[in-house]
Design a protein around this motif. Structure first.
Motif, PDB file in Angstrom:
ATOM      1  N   CYS A 532       4.135  -7.400  -5.046  1.00 39.12           N
ATOM      2  CA  CYS A 532       3.062  -7.229  -3.925  1.00 39.12           C
ATOM      3  C   CYS A 532       3.558  -6.911  -2.441  1.00 39.12           C
ATOM      4  O   CYS A 532       2.982  -6.321  -1.774  1.00 39.12           O
ATOM      5  N   ASN A 533       4.325  -7.789  -2.076  1.00 41.68           N
ATOM      6  CA  ASN A 533       4.849  -7.835  -0.696  1.00 41.68           C
ATOM      7  C   ASN A 533       5.728  -6.614  -0.392  1.00 41.68           C
ATOM      8  O   ASN A 533       5.445  -6.076   0.477  1.00 41.68           O
ATOM      9  N   HIS A 534       6.428  -6.098  -1.357  1.00 41.75           N
ATOM     10  CA  HIS A 534       7.100  -4.672  -1.160  1.00 41.75           C
ATOM     11  C   HIS A 534       5.888  -3.568  -1.144  1.00 41.75           C
ATOM     12  O   HIS A 534       6.074  -2.683  -0.399  1.00 41.75           O
ATOM     13  N   ALA A 535       5.076  -3.628  -1.904  1.00 43.09           N
ATOM     14  CA  ALA A 535       3.954  -2.747  -2.030  1.00 43.09           C
ATOM     15  C   ALA A 535       3.284  -2.651  -0.390  1.00 43.09           C
ATOM     16  O   ALA A 535       3.145  -1.520   0.096  1.00 43.09           O
ATOM     17  N   LYS A 536       3.109  -3.746   0.186  1.00 45.70           N
ATOM     18  CA  LYS A 536       2.350  -4.069   1.310  1.00 45.70           C
ATOM     19  C   LYS A 536       3.436  -3.238   2.417  1.00 45.70           C
ATOM     20  O   LYS A 536       2.785  -2.695   3.142  1.00 45.70           O
ATOM     21  N   GLU A 537       4.555  -3.797   2.427  1.00 51.01           N
ATOM     22  CA  GLU A 537       5.593  -3.047   3.276  1.00 51.01           C
ATOM     23  C   GLU A 537       5.645  -1.552   3.084  1.00 51.01           C
ATOM     24  O   GLU A 537       5.794  -0.956   4.366  1.00 51.01           O
ATOM     25  N   LEU A 538       5.766  -1.260   1.967  1.00 53.80           N
ATOM     26  CA  LEU A 538       5.579   0.406   1.853  1.00 53.80           C
ATOM     27  C   LEU A 538       4.495   0.874   2.401  1.00 53.80           C
ATOM     28  O   LEU A 538       4.673   2.054   3.017  1.00 53.80           O
ATOM     29  N   LYS A 539       3.334   0.536   2.381  1.00 54.60           N
ATOM     30  CA  LYS A 539       2.117   1.126   2.985  1.00 54.60           C
ATOM     31  C   LYS A 539       2.195   1.192   4.602  1.00 54.60           C
ATOM     32  O   LYS A 539       1.961   1.984   5.173  1.00 54.60           O
ATOM     33  N   GLU A 540       2.757  -0.034   4.894  1.00 51.97           N
ATOM     34  CA  GLU A 540       2.788  -0.225   6.279  1.00 51.97           C
ATOM     35  C   GLU A 540       3.821   0.627   6.943  1.00 51.97           C
ATOM     36  O   GLU A 540       3.606   1.507   8.135  1.00 51.97           O
TER      37      GLU A 540
END
Length: 621
Positions: A532-540
């Protein structure tokens, strides 16, 4: 002196208890209960037997499961005893061959079966020489009886297997083949019986039961060589030449079932192993097929019953509820040897089609199965094309199509099965009932099984041209037709040899893994949080780098939608961890040994020492 026992208490006065002998199928069910964690006492109560009997059955688990794997009789009760290993394997292969011939309407008689048995035995014996340490416990019924003589030799000579009439009679009994029609006439399709069934029997069943198309189903099984390419391709030739690697002979059995309205159920799949490595840590209930296993990947009466109760009934119940129809079902089946004849459930009427009529009137045999196999072949070639394109895009000069094909696992096979099922239109399944129930077939133009099949074959040829290479670049529709026809050819001795080999060791290795190892390779709380953190970083990152704000926002929304099930799973695992009792984080304290009794003087000295340790040192002013 104690008084004498009265006559009423003498032995034999109580009524004799009747011994209950469990069937092999019941014993397998009991063993599965123990494997799922049920206690011996619970299993004993379930079957109404003593706990000691349950423990005895558990000790004999290997022999019981072996017997269940080779028997075609659901009511069999006795476990197979130690016999000549080659004869046992030959009989298993012979039973598979007989069932396959019956399915394909191939003529059989006693002499044909005995000749095939002798051929299989000699083939197996040449590759598996017999040992001399007691594997011939039942050879007296498998060989010719010795002639009387005057020899005083203490060591009897070994009898050669000759497929005698006595052996054949016992073979029929062992595999419950007495009801099989064995004759010398050609087992051709019976046109007259098919017409009588369609015009009279079937019409009467529908009229008396008041069945609607949504309530009438047909089940049939078929073999699928899931890792096979046309014989002229370099992939097929490479596998045929590679010693010990003949994946193109790997076979599964698919149980296909659909109704007259065009609804196709999730198929059953029979694989040689219960837990293949490719499906490690996968939930079998969430697969696109109903997973079953058998060492020969062959349907048996036990598996048919399992499919009926665990797969067919739940799916059909849900389907009829959605349609608002009562639970009233007509299930049509053929009379193949592996089909159970004792299927029963309230609200379900099971009818068997007349012998030698399946190729004429059985809906699943009217092109549905063949169309499905054509779609599966097309999807397999599409996977190869996608891998070649990906390698070219990545400029991967080390890409090897042969190496990739070796990694084509049963998991990939299931993905292509799912794609083929999604491409099967309801109109195609409905059109297959045209010969049995023409009144309910609606407009099938463009969706007939034959049209779907031809379309898939043409696309397969186009995809093969993209792959290129020997056998692919010049593939024709005839090559694909030959691949589809290989499923309907009689099984050769080599095929039967492969089918009767034991399942891969990968199952036992997987079963030996502990729950701790499963947890390490699954979706743990830490791994879900990391994803979930990786997905958040990708969006940012994309929101910062992309000049087009609308595009980056659309991407972010799609990522949120995709990650929703994983976020929900993460929240659930967090709550589970918070709800764990605090006591589970403590270890039980070991009891300290009780000190020996002390005298009063020793107690005074001990108290003085403790008081001196607790007294703080005085500070100088």
């Amino acid at each position: 002196m104690p008084p004498k026992r009265s006559a009423s208490t003498k032995a034999g006065s109580e009524p004799k208890r009747h011994r209950r002998m469990m069937t092999i199928a019941e014993k397998v069910t009991l063993l599965d209960m123990l494997k799922d964690g049920r206690s011996y006492a619970a299993a004993a109560r379930h079957f109404g037997i003593n706990e000691s009997t349950v423990r005895y059955i558990k000790k004999d688990e290997a022999n019981i499961r072996k017997t269940a794997a080779i028997t075609f009789s659901r009511s069999a009760k006795r476990v197979v005893t130690t016999r000549n290993k080659t004869i046992v394997r030959m009989e298993g292969a012979l039973a598979v061959w007989i069932a396959d011939c019956q399915k394909k309407n191939i003529a059989l008689d006693t002499n044909t079966i005995r000749t095939k048995a002798l051929s299989l035995y000699e083939n197996f014996a040449a590759k598996e020489p017999q040992d001399d340490d007691g594997n011939h416990a039942e050879e007296d019924d498998d060989a010719d009886e010795p002639q009387p003589g005057t020899s005083t030799d203490s060591q009897p000579q070994k009898q050669r297997f000759s497929a005698s009439k006595g052996w054949f009679a016992k073979f029929q009994k062992r595999f419950a083949l007495k009801s099989v029609s064995l004759h010398g006439e050609a087992a051709s399709a019976d046109t007259a019986a098919a017409e009588t069934y369609v015009n009279q029997t079937f019409k009467n069943i529908i009229a008396e039961g008041g069945y609607k198309p949504e309530q009438v189903f047909n089940m049939d099984e078929t073999g699928l060589f899931w890792k096979r390419m046309p014989s002229r391709t370099f992939l097929f030739k490479g596998e045929a030449k590679a010693s010990g690697f003949k994946a193109f002979k790997d076979r599964v059995t698919l149980v296909m079932c659909g109704n007259a309205a065009g609804f196709l159920l999730k198929p059953g799949l029979i694989y040689k192993s219960k837990n293949p490595r490719a499906l490690k840590n996968k939930n079998k209930n969430l697969l696109p097929v109903y997973w079953m296993h058998n060492p020969k990947s062959w349907i048996t009466k036990t598996l048919t019953s399992n499919w009926f109760h665990q797969c067919f009934i739940p799916q059909v119940s849900k389907y009829l509820i959605e349609k608002g129809l009562p639970f009233k079902i007509l299930l049509l089946m053929d009379n193949a040897g592996g089909h159970a004849t004792d299927l029963s459930h309230e609200g379900i009427q099971v009818e068997f089609l007349p012998p030698n009529t399946t190729s004429l009137i059985q809906p699943m045999d009217q092109g549905v199965i063949r169309a499905f196999k054509a779609l599966y072949t097309k999807n397999t070639l599409a996977d190869l094309v996608a891998c070649v394109d990906a390698a070219q895009d990545d400029e991967d000069e080390d890409f090897n199509l042969k190496a990739y094909w070796r990694q084509y696992t049963i998991a990939t096979c299931l993905q292509n099965i799912q794609k083929a099922l999604q491409e099967m239109k309801p109109a195609t399944v409905n059109a297959s009932w045209k010969k049995l129930w023409p009144q309910i077939v609606y407009d099938d133009e463009g969706f007939t099984p034959a049209e779907i099949q031809h379309s898939a074959i043409r696309k397969s040829v186009q995809l093969a041209a993209i792959i290129g290479g020997d056998g692919f670049g010049d593939m024709t529709t005839e090559d694909v037709d030959e691949l589809l026809d290989c499923h309907s050819q009689p099984l050769t001795d080599a095929d039967l040899e492969d089918l009767t080999k034991s399942a891969s060791e990968e199952e036992s290795e997987t079963q030996e893994e502990t729950q701790e190892n499963v947890e390490k390779t699954g979706l743990t709380l830490e791994r879900l949080a990391k994803a979930c953190n990786h997905a958040k970083e990708l969006k940012e990152m994309l929101q910062e780098w992309d000049e087009d704000m609308v595009r980056s926002m659309q991407f972010s929304n799609k990522v949120d939608d995709i990650m929703t099930p994983y976020k929900m799973l993460l929240d659930r695992k967090k709550k589970q961890r918070q709800q764990l009792p605090i006591t589970m984080f403590f270890q039980p304290r070991k009891k300290e040994p009780v000190p020996p009794a002390t005298t009063p003087s020793e107690e005074i000295e001990e108290v003085e020492e403790v008081s001196q340790e607790k007294t703080p040192p005085s500070e100088e002013t």
